[in-house]
Write an enzyme that holds these catalytic residues in place. Structure first.
Site, mmCIF file in Angstrom:
data_model
loop_
_atom_site.group_PDB
_atom_site.id
_atom_site.type_symbol
_atom_site.label_atom_id
_atom_site.label_comp_id
_atom_site.label_asym_id
_atom_site.label_seq_id
_atom_site.Cartn_x
_atom_site.Cartn_y
_atom_site.Cartn_z
ATOM 1 N N HIS A 82 0.845 -1.189 0.000
ATOM 2 C CA HIS A 82 0.000 0.000 0.000
ATOM 3 C C HIS A 82 0.878 1.236 0.000
ATOM 4 O O HIS A 82 1.869 1.300 0.736
ATOM 5 C CB HIS A 82 -0.912 0.036 1.224
ATOM 6 C CG HIS A 82 -1.730 1.292 1.321
ATOM 7 N ND1 HIS A 82 -2.898 1.468 0.611
ATOM 8 C CD2 HIS A 82 -1.534 2.439 2.017
ATOM 9 C CE1 HIS A 82 -3.387 2.662 0.881
ATOM 10 N NE2 HIS A 82 -2.579 3.283 1.725
ATOM 11 N N ASP A 161 -15.232 2.194 7.231
ATOM 12 C CA ASP A 161 -14.166 3.120 6.842
ATOM 13 C C ASP A 161 -14.659 4.093 5.783
ATOM 14 O O ASP A 161 -14.344 5.279 5.825
ATOM 15 C CB ASP A 161 -12.948 2.354 6.331
ATOM 16 C CG ASP A 161 -11.867 3.288 5.820
ATOM 17 O OD1 ASP A 161 -11.319 4.059 6.625
ATOM 18 O OD2 ASP A 161 -11.587 3.269 4.597
ATOM 19 N N ARG A 168 -14.875 12.403 7.960
ATOM 20 C CA ARG A 168 -13.625 13.070 8.340
ATOM 21 C C ARG A 168 -13.305 14.201 7.380
ATOM 22 O O ARG A 168 -12.859 15.286 7.770
ATOM 23 C CB ARG A 168 -12.476 12.064 8.348
ATOM 24 C CG ARG A 168 -12.476 11.124 9.543
ATOM 25 C CD ARG A 168 -11.551 9.956 9.298
ATOM 26 N NE ARG A 168 -10.205 10.391 8.948
ATOM 27 C CZ ARG A 168 -9.356 9.667 8.221
ATOM 28 N NH1 ARG A 168 -9.707 8.488 7.747
ATOM 29 N NH2 ARG A 168 -8.156 10.140 7.962
ATOM 30 N N SER A 183 -7.708 3.670 9.282
ATOM 31 C CA SER A 183 -8.380 3.625 7.981
ATOM 32 C C SER A 183 -7.606 2.739 7.006
ATOM 33 O O SER A 183 -8.163 1.836 6.369
ATOM 34 C CB SER A 183 -8.516 5.040 7.420
ATOM 35 O OG SER A 183 -9.008 5.013 6.099
ATOM 36 N N LYS A 187 -8.531 -1.598 5.827
ATOM 37 C CA LYS A 187 -8.688 -2.130 4.462
ATOM 38 C C LYS A 187 -7.682 -3.237 4.179
ATOM 39 O O LYS A 187 -7.986 -4.210 3.481
ATOM 40 C CB LYS A 187 -8.565 -0.990 3.449
ATOM 41 C CG LYS A 187 -9.705 0.017 3.515
ATOM 42 C CD LYS A 187 -9.675 0.996 2.379
ATOM 43 C CE LYS A 187 -8.626 2.080 2.566
ATOM 44 N NZ LYS A 187 -9.015 3.077 3.562
#
Length: 437
Positions: A82, A161, A168, A183, A187
């Protein structure tokens, strides 16, 4: 008094219990807590922070708000990666086929771009015929057969999320490190991989502006992985300048092909090697990170990575006939700017170039915006390269002639040429953090 009790508990600096966090997330996802109370809770978290245990419980609660992907039918240790996002970050397009060609299965769920940072799905969909909308069965079948697959996140993946992220963004709580870390990791946990490598960006073209901020975020995410039983490591990489030389969707596909063919620029290559070698190590494919780097380089040099990239494109319905014959990018209007002075490229404002590319149609200001796959900016120089007067600096690719000269002037102003190099050039890799699980 629920959920007011939970809001007050955190507002006053208390440590929320696992039961409180899970109940709050479950009730909010099911619609039993209104947005105004969820917003108050988010602000309390923003102001008071969270302990590592609280942050992990939040990540797990959000992950379990929907389906957890089951990758158990795929043999081997499945590794995911990621990136926190950046300009010309083409790493996924290169590292996924390289790692898969080295024998490690990669199950990659990716997102779309918003703002000046590109999304992997948008880049891949620039390839004619390529589909990112896979069923779960097809996703798993492709990983088993081809070693990797890239698909969009399903609607039932960490739905809490999605709801909290939108809130947010509207309540000024985006910058909270526990909320960011939870967050991202929710995932990753929901996606079902056995290990995760995180690429945490810092600098002008990233959300975290300093190495210290990036390290703090990375440490929180690694801590979540450790407490959740998910082997996780993080690498800090500089986004003080664009990582690659291509900014735009089809342009980044072209750069991925060039890089897999052994013609990549030094900064992008360095990050691919750093991420890819750790993915091989985390999958127990190699005994050390250094051995992972050697294996990745051998796969790269053999051409197996490019071959795997073509294989993955075809597996997801994309055309590959253009590879090796011509560039994918076929924009009707191009504008090339040259340097007016000589010296060295000492600064490239990544965010400015990303915003220019977005205004040309390469990105989205809002989620509903339509991306133009063929537009963007291709740089001829990277940070610290020498340049002579009259040498090309960049080319703009556009679907219209409108404002091209003005956009070129703005892009040129984002590139600094000095007579000498700085004494201490910024490093590409800012360090790494690993957790022993």
């Amino acid at each position: 008094m629920w959920p007011q009790d939970c809001i007050i508990h955190k507002r006053d600096g208390g440590e929320l219990s696992r039961k409180e966090i899970y109940r709050f997330i479950t009730d909010y996802t099911s619609g039993n807590i209104p947005d105004y109370q969820a917003a108050a809770w988010l602000m309390a978290v923003y102001l008071q922070g969270m302990t590592p245990r609280e942050t992990t419980d939040l990540a797990l609660a959000m992950a379990h708000s929907g389906r957890i992907a089951d990758l158990s039918t795929v043999p081997g240790i499945k590794v995911d990666k990621h990136s926190t996002g950046g300009i010309a970050d083409t790493t996924t397009l290169i590292v996924v086929p390289l790692v898969a060609a080295a024998g490690v299965p990669v199950a990659k769920m990716s997102g779309r771009g918003l703002g000046f940072t590109g999304g992997t799905l948008d880049k891949l969909e620039a390839i004619p015929g390529f589909s990112t909308q896979l069923t779960t069965n097809r996703f798993l079948q492709q990983i088993r057969q081809h070693g990797a697959a890239v698909m969009g996140q399903t609607t039932d993946l960490a739905p809490a999320d999605k709801l909290l992220y939108a809130l947010r963004d509207a309540t000024g709580t985006v910058e909270s490190l526990p909320l960011i870390a939870a967050s991202i990791m929710s995932k990753k946990i929901a996606a079902g991989a056995d290990a995760v490598v995180l690429d945490v960006k810092y600098g002008d073209g990233a959300f975290m502006k300093t190495p210290a901020q990036a390290r703090q975020l990375a440490q929180q995410m690694v801590d979540i992985g450790a407490l959740a039983g998910l082997p996780t490591c993080a690498v800090l990489t500089s986004m003080e300048a664009p990582l690659g030389t291509a900014i735009g969707n089809s342009l980044e596909i072209d750069e991925a092909v060039e890089t897999l063919s052994g013609k990549g620029n030094s900064r992008l290559t360095a990050v691919v090697e750093e991420i890819g070698s750790r993915m091989l190590y985390m999958a127990h494919c190699t005994a050390t990170v250094a051995a992972g780097r050697e294996k990745l380089q051998a796969v790269w040099k053999s051409g197996a990575g490019l071959k795997k990239f073509k294989e993955l494109i075809r597996a997801q319905g994309g055309e590959t006939g253009w590879i090796g014959k011509h560039a994918l990018t076929q924009a009707p209007f191009v504008y090339t700017a040259v340097s007016t002075e000589g010296g060295y490229i000492t600064a490239i404002k990544a965010k400015t170039l990303g915003e220019i590319a977005m205004r040309m149609g390469a990105g989205r200001a809002q989620k509903e915006d339509v991306v133009q796959p063929m537009v963007g900016i291709r740089l001829f120089k990277e940070l610290y390269d020498p340049v002579r007067p009259g040498e090309p600096l960049f080319t703009l690719y556009s679907m219209t002639e409108d404002n091209l000269p003005q956009l070129a002037l703005q892009a040129a102003a984002a590139i600094t040429v000095d007579a000498q190099l700085p004494n201490n050039p910024a490093s590409v890799i800012g360090g790494s953090i690993e957790a022993t699980i």
